[in-house]
Design a protein around this motif. Structure first.
Motif, PDB file in Angstrom:
ATOM      1  N   SER A   7       0.819  -1.208   0.000  1.00  0.00           N
ATOM      2  CA  SER A   7       0.000   0.000   0.000  1.00  0.00           C
ATOM      3  C   SER A   7       0.861   1.269   0.000  1.00  0.00           C
ATOM      4  O   SER A   7       0.447   2.300  -0.537  1.00  0.00           O
ATOM      5  CB  SER A   7      -0.974   0.008   1.179  1.00  0.00           C
ATOM      6  N   TYR A  10       1.371   2.892  -3.463  1.00  0.00           N
ATOM      7  CA  TYR A  10       0.268   3.468  -4.233  1.00  0.00           C
ATOM      8  C   TYR A  10       0.559   4.849  -4.820  1.00  0.00           C
ATOM      9  O   TYR A  10       0.229   5.081  -5.991  1.00  0.00           O
ATOM     10  CB  TYR A  10      -1.025   3.488  -3.425  1.00  0.00           C
ATOM     11  N   TYR A  14       0.467   5.321  -8.809  1.00  0.00           N
ATOM     12  CA  TYR A  14      -0.403   6.285  -9.478  1.00  0.00           C
ATOM     13  C   TYR A  14       0.405   7.139 -10.468  1.00  0.00           C
ATOM     14  O   TYR A  14      -0.012   7.332 -11.615  1.00  0.00           O
ATOM     15  CB  TYR A  14      -1.112   7.183  -8.457  1.00  0.00           C
ATOM     16  N   GLN A  38      -8.709   8.010 -13.623  1.00  0.00           N
ATOM     17  CA  GLN A  38      -8.683   7.533 -12.238  1.00  0.00           C
ATOM     18  C   GLN A  38      -7.836   8.483 -11.388  1.00  0.00           C
ATOM     19  O   GLN A  38      -6.728   8.852 -11.775  1.00  0.00           O
ATOM     20  CB  GLN A  38      -8.111   6.115 -12.154  1.00  0.00           C
ATOM     21  N   THR A  39      -8.373   8.859 -10.239  1.00  0.00           N
ATOM     22  CA  THR A  39      -7.627   9.715  -9.322  1.00  0.00           C
ATOM     23  C   THR A  39      -6.762   8.855  -8.395  1.00  0.00           C
ATOM     24  O   THR A  39      -6.976   7.643  -8.263  1.00  0.00           O
ATOM     25  CB  THR A  39      -8.571  10.563  -8.457  1.00  0.00           C
ATOM     26  N   GLU A  40      -5.829   9.507  -7.739  1.00  0.00           N
ATOM     27  CA  GLU A  40      -4.999   8.769  -6.785  1.00  0.00           C
ATOM     28  C   GLU A  40      -5.860   8.224  -5.647  1.00  0.00           C
ATOM     29  O   GLU A  40      -5.649   7.098  -5.188  1.00  0.00           O
ATOM     30  CB  GLU A  40      -3.887   9.661  -6.238  1.00  0.00           C
ATOM     31  N   ALA A  41      -6.841   8.993  -5.213  1.00  0.00           N
ATOM     32  CA  ALA A  41      -7.740   8.526  -4.147  1.00  0.00           C
ATOM     33  C   ALA A  41      -8.505   7.284  -4.586  1.00  0.00           C
ATOM     34  O   ALA A  41      -8.701   6.344  -3.794  1.00  0.00           O
ATOM     35  CB  ALA A  41      -8.709   9.639  -3.745  1.00  0.00           C
ATOM     36  N   GLN A  42      -8.940   7.247  -5.840  1.00  0.00           N
ATOM     37  CA  GLN A  42      -9.651   6.070  -6.345  1.00  0.00           C
ATOM     38  C   GLN A  42      -8.731   4.860  -6.402  1.00  0.00           C
ATOM     39  O   GLN A  42      -9.142   3.746  -6.100  1.00  0.00           O
ATOM     40  CB  GLN A  42     -10.242   6.350  -7.728  1.00  0.00           C
ATOM     41  N   VAL A  44      -6.163   4.308  -4.436  1.00  0.00           N
ATOM     42  CA  VAL A  44      -5.984   3.883  -3.043  1.00  0.00           C
ATOM     43  C   VAL A  44      -7.219   3.117  -2.576  1.00  0.00           C
ATOM     44  O   VAL A  44      -7.104   2.072  -1.916  1.00  0.00           O
ATOM     45  CB  VAL A  44      -5.683   5.092  -2.128  1.00  0.00           C
ATOM     46  N   GLN A  45      -8.392   3.597  -2.923  1.00  0.00           N
ATOM     47  CA  GLN A  45      -9.633   2.926  -2.534  1.00  0.00           C
ATOM     48  C   GLN A  45      -9.733   1.547  -3.192  1.00  0.00           C
ATOM     49  O   GLN A  45     -10.237   0.606  -2.595  1.00  0.00           O
ATOM     50  CB  GLN A  45     -10.841   3.773  -2.914  1.00  0.00           C
ATOM     51  N   GLU A  46      -9.238   1.425  -4.415  1.00  0.00           N
ATOM     52  CA  GLU A  46      -9.239   0.144  -5.130  1.00  0.00           C
ATOM     53  C   GLU A  46      -8.391  -0.894  -4.400  1.00  0.00           C
ATOM     54  O   GLU A  46      -8.676  -2.079  -4.422  1.00  0.00           O
ATOM     55  CB  GLU A  46      -8.690   0.369  -6.547  1.00  0.00           C
ATOM     56  N   GLN A  47      -7.331  -0.460  -3.759  1.00  0.00           N
ATOM     57  CA  GLN A  47      -6.387  -1.324  -3.058  1.00  0.00           C
ATOM     58  C   GLN A  47      -5.904  -2.478  -3.937  1.00  0.00           C
ATOM     59  O   GLN A  47      -6.062  -3.651  -3.597  1.00  0.00           O
ATOM     60  CB  GLN A  47      -6.994  -1.863  -1.754  1.00  0.00           C
TER      61      GLN A  47
END
Length: 138
Positions: A7, A10, A14, A38-42, A44-47
């Motif tokens: 993690s 990430y 990205y 895709q955003t960096e937050a997305q 990270v959420q995808e994992q």
């Protein structure tokens, strides 16, 4: 060196994704290219899980998976044609079952790479103005 994706990778993943997918978007002539939205937050959420290739402390390649499907295979444009994508595919195939991958029909280098490992086209569909092929490995 190839190792498991963590993690903490990430942010670098990205950044790598943005650079690599811009080259693919240019190659296949499609903008906007969905992976670039895709955003960096997305991310990270995808994992995502998978493997990364690190060279001198820098992430230069990544292969992510979901179950038996390769979801992303990207290499830094600065490291193209050095065998990194091939090494990542070889690495994952020795560790787990991978049966599927999709890519743009116009992405001939990716299709050629997957064919080297026994992937064969099983489907074709158009999504977001991109002709995608699905390849399967028995």
């Amino acid at each position: 060196m190839i190792r498991q994706l963590e993690s903490t990778d990430y942010p670098a993943l990205y950044h790598l994704q943005q650079r690599a997918y811009q080259v693919e978007a240019d190659l296949i002539g499609v903008l906007p290219f969905p992976p670039l939205t895709q955003t960096e937050a997305q991310l990270v959420q995808e994992q995502p899980g998978g493997y990364v290739c690190v060279c001198e402390g820098t992430l230069v390649g990544a292969l992510t998976l979901e179950q038996e499907t390769i979801t992303r295979l990207i290499v830094s444009p600065d490291h193209f044609r050095q065998g990194i994508a091939k090494q990542l595919v070889q690495h994952v195939l020795t560790r787990q079952t991978v049966r599927f991958v999709s890519t743009a029909a116009a992405n001939h280098p990716a299709i050629a790479l997957y064919r080297q490992f026994g992937f064969r086209q099983t489907n074709q569909q158009t999504r977001d103005a991109i002709v995608l092929v699905t390849l399967e490995r028995s």
